[in-house]
Scaffold this motif. Structure first.
Motif, PDB file in Angstrom:
ATOM      1  N   ILE A 103      -6.207  45.519  61.158  1.00 27.97           N
ATOM      2  CA  ILE A 103      -7.008  46.238  60.379  1.00 27.97           C
ATOM      3  C   ILE A 103      -7.780  45.652  59.254  1.00 27.97           C
ATOM      4  CG2 ILE A 103      -6.632  48.105  58.686  1.00 27.97           C
ATOM      5  CD1 ILE A 103      -4.298  49.325  60.274  1.00 27.97           C
ATOM      6  N   VAL A 104      -6.959  44.764  58.706  1.00 33.51           N
ATOM      7  CA  VAL A 104      -7.998  43.884  57.510  1.00 33.51           C
ATOM      8  C   VAL A 104      -8.991  43.064  58.148  1.00 33.51           C
ATOM      9  CG1 VAL A 104      -7.692  41.957  56.132  1.00 33.51           C
ATOM     10  CG2 VAL A 104      -5.948  43.748  56.058  1.00 33.51           C
ATOM     11  N   GLN A 105      -8.685  42.514  59.219  1.00 31.68           N
ATOM     12  CA  GLN A 105      -9.935  41.604  59.739  1.00 31.68           C
ATOM     13  C   GLN A 105     -11.045  42.499  60.348  1.00 31.68           C
ATOM     14  OE1 GLN A 105      -7.482  39.426  62.859  1.00 31.68           O
ATOM     15  NE2 GLN A 105      -7.107  37.662  61.382  1.00 31.68           N
ATOM     16  N   SER A 106     -10.916  43.653  61.089  1.00 33.32           N
ATOM     17  CA  SER A 106     -11.756  44.652  61.446  1.00 33.32           C
ATOM     18  C   SER A 106     -12.436  45.205  60.363  1.00 33.32           C
ATOM     19  CB  SER A 106     -11.129  45.713  62.469  1.00 33.32           C
ATOM     20  OG  SER A 106     -10.310  46.303  61.603  1.00 33.32           O
ATOM     21  N   THR A 107     -11.665  45.600  59.448  1.00 32.17           N
ATOM     22  CA  THR A 107     -12.169  46.052  58.352  1.00 32.17           C
ATOM     23  C   THR A 107     -13.428  45.161  57.310  1.00 32.17           C
ATOM     24  OG1 THR A 107     -10.596  47.617  58.125  1.00 32.17           O
ATOM     25  CG2 THR A 107     -12.274  47.398  56.103  1.00 32.17           C
ATOM     26  N   ILE A 108     -12.876  43.832  57.386  1.00 33.97           N
ATOM     27  CA  ILE A 108     -13.573  42.939  56.738  1.00 33.97           C
ATOM     28  C   ILE A 108     -14.851  42.623  57.612  1.00 33.97           C
ATOM     29  CG2 ILE A 108     -13.904  40.427  56.385  1.00 33.97           C
ATOM     30  CD1 ILE A 108     -10.736  40.299  55.380  1.00 33.97           C
ATOM     31  N   SER A 109     -14.932  42.654  58.724  1.00 37.63           N
ATOM     32  CA  SER A 109     -16.082  42.552  59.594  1.00 37.63           C
ATOM     33  C   SER A 109     -16.929  43.806  59.630  1.00 37.63           C
ATOM     34  CB  SER A 109     -16.007  42.122  61.130  1.00 37.63           C
ATOM     35  OG  SER A 109     -15.065  43.050  61.744  1.00 37.63           O
ATOM     36  N   GLU A 110     -16.321  44.942  59.352  1.00 34.27           N
ATOM     37  CA  GLU A 110     -17.035  46.138  59.402  1.00 34.27           C
ATOM     38  C   GLU A 110     -18.040  46.227  58.184  1.00 34.27           C
ATOM     39  OE1 GLU A 110     -14.707  49.773  59.205  1.00 34.27           O
ATOM     40  OE2 GLU A 110     -13.793  49.328  61.236  1.00 34.27           O
ATOM     41  N   VAL A 111     -17.472  45.709  57.038  1.00 34.85           N
ATOM     42  CA  VAL A 111     -18.227  45.955  55.745  1.00 34.85           C
ATOM     43  C   VAL A 111     -19.064  44.599  55.512  1.00 34.85           C
ATOM     44  CG1 VAL A 111     -16.824  47.650  54.694  1.00 34.85           C
ATOM     45  CG2 VAL A 111     -16.255  45.229  54.304  1.00 34.85           C
ATOM     46  N   ASP A 112     -18.877  43.742  56.468  1.00 31.39           N
ATOM     47  CA  ASP A 112     -19.787  42.434  56.061  1.00 31.39           C
ATOM     48  C   ASP A 112     -19.362  41.557  55.022  1.00 31.39           C
ATOM     49  OD1 ASP A 112     -20.991  42.544  58.596  1.00 31.39           O
ATOM     50  OD2 ASP A 112     -22.614  43.772  57.694  1.00 31.39           O
ATOM     51  N   ALA A 113     -17.846  41.446  54.899  1.00 32.28           N
ATOM     52  CA  ALA A 113     -17.591  40.857  53.522  1.00 32.28           C
ATOM     53  C   ALA A 113     -17.427  39.429  53.770  1.00 32.28           C
ATOM     54  CB  ALA A 113     -16.142  41.305  53.308  1.00 32.28           C
ATOM     55  N   THR A 114     -17.819  38.638  52.995  1.00 33.58           N
ATOM     56  CA  THR A 114     -17.801  37.276  52.988  1.00 33.58           C
ATOM     57  C   THR A 114     -17.327  36.452  51.997  1.00 33.58           C
ATOM     58  OG1 THR A 114     -19.914  37.158  52.064  1.00 33.58           O
ATOM     59  CG2 THR A 114     -19.869  37.012  54.195  1.00 33.58           C
ATOM     60  N   SER A 115     -16.899  36.972  50.935  1.00 32.21           N
ATOM     61  CA  SER A 115     -16.197  36.234  49.810  1.00 32.21           C
ATOM     62  C   SER A 115     -15.339  37.240  48.993  1.00 32.21           C
ATOM     63  CB  SER A 115     -17.392  35.740  48.810  1.00 32.21           C
ATOM     64  OG  SER A 115     -18.081  36.910  48.173  1.00 32.21           O
ATOM     65  N   LYS A 116     -14.734  36.675  47.951  1.00 36.70           N
ATOM     66  CA  LYS A 116     -13.842  37.467  47.182  1.00 36.70           C
ATOM     67  C   LYS A 116     -14.520  38.667  46.404  1.00 36.70           C
ATOM     68  CE  LYS A 116      -9.838  34.657  46.689  1.00 36.70           C
ATOM     69  NZ  LYS A 116      -8.690  34.394  46.287  1.00 36.70           N
ATOM     70  N   LYS A 117     -15.965  38.316  45.983  1.00 30.71           N
ATOM     71  CA  LYS A 117     -16.591  39.415  45.600  1.00 30.71           C
ATOM     72  C   LYS A 117     -16.645  40.683  46.397  1.00 30.71           C
ATOM     73  CE  LYS A 117     -20.136  35.969  43.501  1.00 30.71           C
ATOM     74  NZ  LYS A 117     -21.588  35.507  43.665  1.00 30.71           N
ATOM     75  N   ASP A 118     -16.469  40.793  47.391  1.00 31.17           N
ATOM     76  CA  ASP A 118     -16.543  41.617  48.239  1.00 31.17           C
ATOM     77  C   ASP A 118     -15.021  42.400  48.404  1.00 31.17           C
ATOM     78  OD1 ASP A 118     -19.139  41.353  49.178  1.00 31.17           O
ATOM     79  OD2 ASP A 118     -18.529  39.999  50.724  1.00 31.17           O
ATOM     80  N   MET A 119     -14.276  42.093  47.528  1.00 29.89           N
ATOM     81  CA  MET A 119     -13.082  42.580  47.616  1.00 29.89           C
ATOM     82  C   MET A 119     -12.910  44.127  47.589  1.00 29.89           C
ATOM     83  SD  MET A 119      -9.584  41.212  47.641  1.00 29.89           S
ATOM     84  CE  MET A 119      -7.976  41.644  47.093  1.00 29.89           C
ATOM     85  N   GLY A 120     -13.489  44.353  46.468  1.00 34.76           N
ATOM     86  CA  GLY A 120     -13.553  45.914  46.218  1.00 34.76           C
ATOM     87  C   GLY A 120     -14.040  46.804  47.300  1.00 34.76           C
ATOM     88  N   LYS A 121     -15.025  46.222  48.092  1.00 34.42           N
ATOM     89  CA  LYS A 121     -15.492  47.120  49.054  1.00 34.42           C
ATOM     90  C   LYS A 121     -14.638  47.253  50.362  1.00 34.42           C
ATOM     91  CE  LYS A 121     -19.387  44.908  50.415  1.00 34.42           C
ATOM     92  NZ  LYS A 121     -20.730  44.299  50.991  1.00 34.42           N
ATOM     93  N   VAL A 122     -13.924  46.066  50.512  1.00 34.34           N
ATOM     94  CA  VAL A 122     -13.014  46.115  51.617  1.00 34.34           C
ATOM     95  C   VAL A 122     -12.019  46.785  51.317  1.00 34.34           C
ATOM     96  CG1 VAL A 122     -11.511  44.296  52.994  1.00 34.34           C
ATOM     97  CG2 VAL A 122     -13.781  43.517  52.225  1.00 34.34           C
ATOM     98  N   MET A 123     -11.349  46.575  50.093  1.00 39.60           N
ATOM     99  CA  MET A 123     -10.154  47.424  49.973  1.00 39.60           C
ATOM    100  C   MET A 123     -10.529  48.931  49.774  1.00 39.60           C
ATOM    101  SD  MET A 123      -7.605  45.605  49.345  1.00 39.60           S
ATOM    102  CE  MET A 123      -6.277  46.542  48.454  1.00 39.60           C
ATOM    103  N   SER A 124     -11.527  49.380  49.213  1.00 38.75           N
ATOM    104  CA  SER A 124     -11.872  50.890  49.452  1.00 38.75           C
ATOM    105  C   SER A 124     -12.086  51.434  50.840  1.00 38.75           C
ATOM    106  CB  SER A 124     -13.265  51.103  48.637  1.00 38.75           C
ATOM    107  OG  SER A 124     -14.144  50.559  49.083  1.00 38.75           O
ATOM    108  N   ALA A 125     -12.482  50.536  51.604  1.00 36.31           N
ATOM    109  CA  ALA A 125     -12.604  50.841  53.269  1.00 36.31           C
ATOM    110  C   ALA A 125     -11.259  50.872  53.889  1.00 36.31           C
ATOM    111  CB  ALA A 125     -13.300  49.827  53.802  1.00 36.31           C
ATOM    112  N   ILE A 126     -10.340  49.929  53.458  1.00 39.06           N
ATOM    113  CA  ILE A 126      -9.028  49.764  54.093  1.00 39.06           C
ATOM    114  C   ILE A 126      -7.993  50.944  53.697  1.00 39.06           C
ATOM    115  CG2 ILE A 126      -6.989  48.518  54.338  1.00 39.06           C
ATOM    116  CD1 ILE A 126      -8.531  46.029  54.425  1.00 39.06           C
ATOM    117  N   MET A 127      -7.943  51.299  52.528  1.00 38.08           N
ATOM    118  CA  MET A 127      -7.121  52.181  51.957  1.00 38.08           C
ATOM    119  C   MET A 127      -7.030  53.321  52.643  1.00 38.08           C
ATOM    120  SD  MET A 127      -5.280  50.250  50.037  1.00 38.08           S
ATOM    121  CE  MET A 127      -3.878  51.317  49.470  1.00 38.08           C
TER     122      MET A 127
END
Length: 148
Positions: A103-127
């Motif tokens: 789930i984490v890997q698919s969500t990271i690719s969904e939101v195009d996260a590349t660095s720790k700066k995108d942490m909030g974006k990834v967390m809000s999509a995963i939760m």
């Protein structure tokens, strides 16, 4: 069977069995649900809202457990561990480590996260995907691991 019906049934059984700890936890959960219902204007709670309340109660106990362990209060640690076990009976089945990784890997690719700066974006999509099925701190660690 709804959570409310399940709690009522379990409360009756706990009374018959004279299981004071279980009865106390069930009453506390019912009270939290009722308080939330009143706060929202006496409308029926959705399954999602009930799950949020259960998760909040569980998190409070886990946080308290860490504090009591650090303070060496073994008497309170035992009581809280029992409460946590009872509360977990009402939670949905927890996701495995492998499922969380996927789930984490698919969500990271969904939101195009590349660095720790995108942490909030990834967390809000995963939760919303894992609500009640995984611990937020565990997800946080996995996201950090994949974004570093």
């Amino acid at each position: 069977m709804t959570l409310h019906e399940q709690l009522n049934q379990d409360m009756k059984q706990a009374m018959k069995d004279k299981d004071k700890e279980r009865l106390s936890v069930i009453r506390m959960v019912k009270s939290s649900l009722q308080n939330e219902k009143i706060k929202l204007g006496n409308k029926e709670l959705s399954e999602d809202e009930e799950l949020t309340i259960l998760s909040r109660e569980l998190k409070q106990r886990k946080d308290s457990l860490q504090e009591f362990e650090a303070a060496g209060r073994d008497d309170l640690v035992e009581k809280l561990e029992t409460e946590i076990n009872i509360l977990q009976e009402y939670m949905p089945e927890q996701l495995s480590e492998e499922e969380l990784e996927a789930i984490v890997q698919s969500t990271i690719s969904e939101v195009d996260a590349t660095s720790k700066k995108d942490m909030g974006k990834v967390m809000s999509a995963i939760m919303p995907k894992v609500k009640g099925k995984a611990d937020g701190s565990q997800i946080n660690k996995l996201v950090q691991k994949h974004l570093s």
